[in-house]
Design a protein around this motif. Structure first.
Motif, PDB file in Angstrom:
ATOM      1  N   MET A 175       0.700  -1.124   0.191  1.00  0.00           N
ATOM      2  CA  MET A 175      -0.106  -0.043  -0.013  1.00  0.00           C
ATOM      3  C   MET A 175       0.759   1.322  -0.243  1.00  0.00           C
ATOM      4  O   MET A 175       0.603   2.234  -0.671  1.00  0.00           O
ATOM      5  N   ILE A 176       1.770   1.297   0.839  1.00  0.00           N
ATOM      6  CA  ILE A 176       2.783   2.405   0.822  1.00  0.00           C
ATOM      7  C   ILE A 176       3.531   2.628  -0.442  1.00  0.00           C
ATOM      8  O   ILE A 176       3.839   3.752  -0.995  1.00  0.00           O
ATOM      9  N   LYS A 177       3.942   1.542  -1.227  1.00  0.00           N
ATOM     10  CA  LYS A 177       4.476   1.413  -2.469  1.00  0.00           C
ATOM     11  C   LYS A 177       3.743   2.029  -3.565  1.00  0.00           C
ATOM     12  O   LYS A 177       4.162   2.794  -4.305  1.00  0.00           O
ATOM     13  N   THR A 178       2.524   1.743  -3.413  1.00  0.00           N
ATOM     14  CA  THR A 178       1.551   2.107  -4.509  1.00  0.00           C
ATOM     15  C   THR A 178       1.099   3.739  -4.238  1.00  0.00           C
ATOM     16  O   THR A 178       0.843   4.538  -4.992  1.00  0.00           O
ATOM     17  N   LEU A 179       1.269   4.005  -2.793  1.00  0.00           N
ATOM     18  CA  LEU A 179       0.781   5.501  -2.675  1.00  0.00           C
ATOM     19  C   LEU A 179       1.944   6.327  -3.170  1.00  0.00           C
ATOM     20  O   LEU A 179       1.405   7.450  -3.462  1.00  0.00           O
TER      21      LEU A 179
END
Length: 64
Positions: free
Chosen positions: A57-61
């Motif tokens: 989720m952090i990577k896609t954010l």
């Protein structure tokens, strides 16, 4: 963080604690230790999956 995750971990802990006490009182300390280790492995697998989802989720954010 979802509250269901906390309830899952607590339920696993309670079940493992009860099984551990039953096995220790019946004289099966080795099986009690294995039960405790199995419970620990299950909880760690759940936590690793949740941490992996968090990193995804952090990577896609932060992708541009």
């Amino acid at each position: 963080m979802d509250i269901d995750l906390i309830f899952k971990i607590a339920a696993i802990g309670i079940i493992v604690a009860v099984l551990n006490q039953l096995l220790v009182r019946s004289g099966r300390e080795e099986q009690a230790l294995m039960t405790t280790l199995a419970g620990l492995v299950v909880v760690l697998m759940i936590l690793v999956q949740e941490i992996s989802d968090l990193f995804d989720m952090i990577k896609t954010l932060f992708q541009f």
